[in-house]
Design a protein around this motif. Structure first.
Motif, PDB file in Angstrom:
ATOM      1  N   VAL A  14     -14.154   6.051  14.944  1.00 32.86           N
ATOM      2  CA  VAL A  14     -12.614   6.067  15.264  1.00 32.86           C
ATOM      3  C   VAL A  14     -11.996   7.210  14.590  1.00 32.86           C
ATOM      4  N   GLU A  15     -11.286   7.887  15.073  1.00 32.80           N
ATOM      5  CA  GLU A  15     -10.389   8.941  14.637  1.00 32.80           C
ATOM      6  C   GLU A  15      -9.536   8.546  13.428  1.00 32.80           C
ATOM      7  N   ARG A  16      -8.762   7.508  13.816  1.00 29.41           N
ATOM      8  CA  ARG A  16      -7.546   6.982  12.921  1.00 29.41           C
ATOM      9  C   ARG A  16      -7.346   5.559  12.797  1.00 29.41           C
ATOM     10  N   TYR A  17      -7.307   5.074  11.477  1.00 33.27           N
ATOM     11  CA  TYR A  17      -7.446   3.809  11.212  1.00 33.27           C
ATOM     12  C   TYR A  17      -5.990   3.251  10.586  1.00 33.27           C
ATOM     13  N   VAL A  18      -5.325   2.185  10.700  1.00 31.91           N
ATOM     14  CA  VAL A  18      -4.543   1.598  10.093  1.00 31.91           C
ATOM     15  C   VAL A  18      -4.947   0.216   9.568  1.00 31.91           C
ATOM     16  N   PRO A  19      -5.406   0.031   8.437  1.00 28.60           N
ATOM     17  CA  PRO A  19      -6.126  -1.231   8.119  1.00 28.60           C
ATOM     18  C   PRO A  19      -5.075  -2.429   7.870  1.00 28.60           C
ATOM     19  N   TRP A  20      -5.489  -3.722   7.935  1.00 29.68           N
ATOM     20  CA  TRP A  20      -4.422  -4.677   7.389  1.00 29.68           C
ATOM     21  C   TRP A  20      -4.218  -4.575   5.934  1.00 29.68           C
ATOM     22  N   GLN A  21      -3.194  -3.753   5.742  1.00 27.56           N
ATOM     23  CA  GLN A  21      -2.852  -3.535   3.932  1.00 27.56           C
ATOM     24  C   GLN A  21      -1.545  -3.746   4.050  1.00 27.56           C
ATOM     25  N   PHE A  22      -0.712  -4.487   5.110  1.00 29.90           N
ATOM     26  CA  PHE A  22       0.580  -4.436   5.110  1.00 29.90           C
ATOM     27  C   PHE A  22       1.242  -5.627   3.916  1.00 29.90           C
ATOM     28  N   GLY A  23       0.940  -5.182   2.752  1.00 32.55           N
ATOM     29  CA  GLY A  23       1.359  -5.941   1.707  1.00 32.55           C
ATOM     30  C   GLY A  23       1.631  -5.299   0.468  1.00 32.55           C
ATOM     31  N   VAL A  24       1.019  -5.835  -0.682  1.00 29.35           N
ATOM     32  CA  VAL A  24       1.371  -5.517  -1.911  1.00 29.35           C
ATOM     33  C   VAL A  24       0.641  -4.161  -2.054  1.00 29.35           C
ATOM     34  N   ASP A  25       0.784  -3.405  -3.441  1.00 31.08           N
ATOM     35  CA  ASP A  25      -0.070  -2.238  -3.825  1.00 31.08           C
ATOM     36  C   ASP A  25      -1.003  -2.604  -4.506  1.00 31.08           C
ATOM     37  N   TYR A  26      -2.319  -2.718  -3.891  1.00 33.12           N
ATOM     38  CA  TYR A  26      -3.412  -3.345  -4.068  1.00 33.12           C
ATOM     39  C   TYR A  26      -4.163  -2.378  -5.104  1.00 33.12           C
ATOM     40  N   ASP A  27      -3.656  -1.038  -5.296  1.00 30.18           N
ATOM     41  CA  ASP A  27      -4.250  -0.144  -6.205  1.00 30.18           C
ATOM     42  C   ASP A  27      -3.651  -0.720  -7.569  1.00 30.18           C
ATOM     43  N   VAL A  28      -2.823  -1.105  -7.553  1.00 28.13           N
ATOM     44  CA  VAL A  28      -2.041  -1.551  -9.166  1.00 28.13           C
ATOM     45  C   VAL A  28      -2.376  -2.724  -9.364  1.00 28.13           C
ATOM     46  N   VAL A  29      -2.332  -3.873  -8.330  1.00 25.04           N
ATOM     47  CA  VAL A  29      -2.889  -5.226  -8.475  1.00 25.04           C
ATOM     48  C   VAL A  29      -4.438  -5.476  -8.858  1.00 25.04           C
ATOM     49  N   GLY A  30      -4.865  -4.593  -8.294  1.00 29.20           N
ATOM     50  CA  GLY A  30      -6.493  -4.603  -8.511  1.00 29.20           C
ATOM     51  C   GLY A  30      -7.016  -5.965  -8.402  1.00 29.20           C
ATOM     52  N   ARG A  31      -8.115  -5.991  -9.013  1.00 27.75           N
ATOM     53  CA  ARG A  31      -9.085  -7.411  -8.523  1.00 27.75           C
ATOM     54  C   ARG A  31      -8.791  -8.251  -9.744  1.00 27.75           C
ATOM     55  N   GLY A  32      -9.155  -9.506  -9.344  1.00 34.55           N
ATOM     56  CA  GLY A  32      -8.791 -10.594 -10.407  1.00 34.55           C
ATOM     57  C   GLY A  32      -7.275 -11.160 -10.508  1.00 34.55           C
ATOM     58  N   SER A  33      -6.500 -10.865  -9.444  1.00 32.81           N
ATOM     59  CA  SER A  33      -5.074 -11.476  -9.410  1.00 32.81           C
ATOM     60  C   SER A  33      -4.911 -12.711  -9.382  1.00 32.81           C
ATOM     61  N   GLY A  34      -5.881 -13.415  -8.941  1.00 34.94           N
ATOM     62  CA  GLY A  34      -5.747 -14.928  -8.811  1.00 34.94           C
ATOM     63  C   GLY A  34      -5.814 -15.322  -7.290  1.00 34.94           C
ATOM     64  N   GLN A  35      -5.721 -14.379  -6.456  1.00 32.56           N
ATOM     65  CA  GLN A  35      -5.999 -14.488  -4.886  1.00 32.56           C
ATOM     66  C   GLN A  35      -7.002 -13.674  -4.437  1.00 32.56           C
ATOM     67  N   GLU A  36      -7.954 -14.691  -4.005  1.00 33.30           N
ATOM     68  CA  GLU A  36      -9.287 -13.732  -3.677  1.00 33.30           C
ATOM     69  C   GLU A  36      -9.027 -12.740  -2.616  1.00 33.30           C
ATOM     70  N   VAL A  37      -8.420 -12.781  -1.525  1.00 39.47           N
ATOM     71  CA  VAL A  37      -8.040 -11.918  -0.519  1.00 39.47           C
ATOM     72  C   VAL A  37      -7.565 -10.768  -0.982  1.00 39.47           C
ATOM     73  N   PHE A  38      -6.871 -10.593  -2.043  1.00 43.25           N
ATOM     74  CA  PHE A  38      -6.352  -9.493  -2.688  1.00 43.25           C
ATOM     75  C   PHE A  38      -7.555  -8.527  -2.948  1.00 43.25           C
ATOM     76  N   ASP A  39      -8.693  -9.180  -3.712  1.00 44.36           N
ATOM     77  CA  ASP A  39      -9.894  -8.611  -3.907  1.00 44.36           C
ATOM     78  C   ASP A  39     -10.380  -7.761  -2.834  1.00 44.36           C
TER      79      ASP A  39
END
Length: 307
Positions: free
Chosen positions: A116-141
């Protein structure tokens, strides 16, 4: 290693929106307003008819000139999804975690496999680069995994649109942060912590505008915001709307962590802990796409009046 070569039809339709829920329909309507459905150029991926919810807007979509493609995201293989995605130049994922853990990784892998040439993923939420992994919410990982997958390749352009929380979710009784009926506002972590929220309708309009923007936006995280505020400011806005004082209750970090430990299967308690942050879940409106482009959006005060 199995190799699957996919060739795009020269008559490939331009855009596929995955999902026709509240956000998916908002994106579809916004794309139609920009002429993206002309000549059958807009399609939507829905669940198979045998598994479709009774309120699926099939007739409305057809009346709007939107083509319907069907697949079960939960059970379909990566290769099966890739075969579908290969017919499209742009894929916009507007379905969240209903397919279960790993669904967003699978969709992303299928998009890349399809070329696919261009993709808009389901990232309509928080800044996952800053939140990172281990936030307490597995789907954020998993959202962090999706970003890593996209950044590790160069064959598909991507746009991540960070929107903050859906405005309506902030007032969802099951979320429990704002209780309009009983005049209560709960702060997650601290009264100084901030949230960014945006309505699905605004997200739809802004997504369409971002895709159409010139010069073209590719391989970037784009921030939008309907409103950004502290919990103290939120309580003030609710008081102004109700015309009376509200009860202000702090859910501190110790309490939130203990609640998650006591109820490890409770998704809402995990969301409380994940959003109880002073970084990653809010950003200033001044630097957002809607602000710099002069696109009006709905803030919390206006949303309360219109609800």
């Amino acid at each position: 290693m199995e190799m699957l070569m996919l060739y795009r039809d020269s008559n490939a339709k331009a855009i596929l929106v995955i999902g026709a829920g509240e956000l998916g329909m908002a994106v579809i309507r916004a794309l139609i307003e920009r002429g993206s459905a002309e000549g059958g150029a807009l399609s939507v991926l829905l669940r198979p008819e045998t598994d479709a919810p009774p309120n699926q807007p099939t007739a409305e979509l057809r009346d709007m000139g939107v083509n319907i493609v069907r697949a079960d995201l939960a059970s379909a293989t990566k290769d099966a999804l890739a075969a579908i995605f290969a017919d499209f130049l742009t894929v916009i994922c507007c379905t969240g975690f209903v397919g279960g853990p790993g669904t967003q990784r699978k969709i992303t892998a299928a998009v890349l496999k399809a070329g696919v040439e261009r993709y808009v993923p389901w990232q309509f939420g928080v800044d996952y680069d800053v939140v990172g992994r281990g936030s307490g919410q597995e789907v954020f990982d998993e959202q962090s995994d999706v970003r890593d997958i996209l950044r590790a390749q160069s064959g598909t352009h991507w746009i991540i649109i960070s929107t903050g929380m859906f405005t309506s979710f902030l007032f969802e009784p099951s979320f429990g942060v704002v209780d309009l009926e009983n005049g209560k506002v709960h702060a997650l972590g601290s009264w100084d912590n901030r949230l960014t929220v945006t309505t699905p309708d605004d997200i739809g309009r802004l997504t369409a505008a971002i895709l159409a923007h010139e010069p073209r936006i590719d391989d970037e995280v784009v921030y939008v915001a309907g409103d950004t505020f502290s919990y103290t400011q939120l309580a003030d806005m609710v008081e102004h709307h109700l015309g009376r004082k509200v009860e202000r209750i702090l859910w501190n970090m110790e309490m939130l962590r203990s609640e998650v430990e006591a109820h490890p299967e409770d998704g809402m308690r995990k969301y409380h802990l994940a959003f109880a942050r002073d970084t990653g879940v809010a950003w200033d409106k001044d630097g957002t796409f809607n602000k710099t482009q002069g696109i009006p959006v709905t803030d919390v005060s206006c949303w309360l009046i219109e609800r």
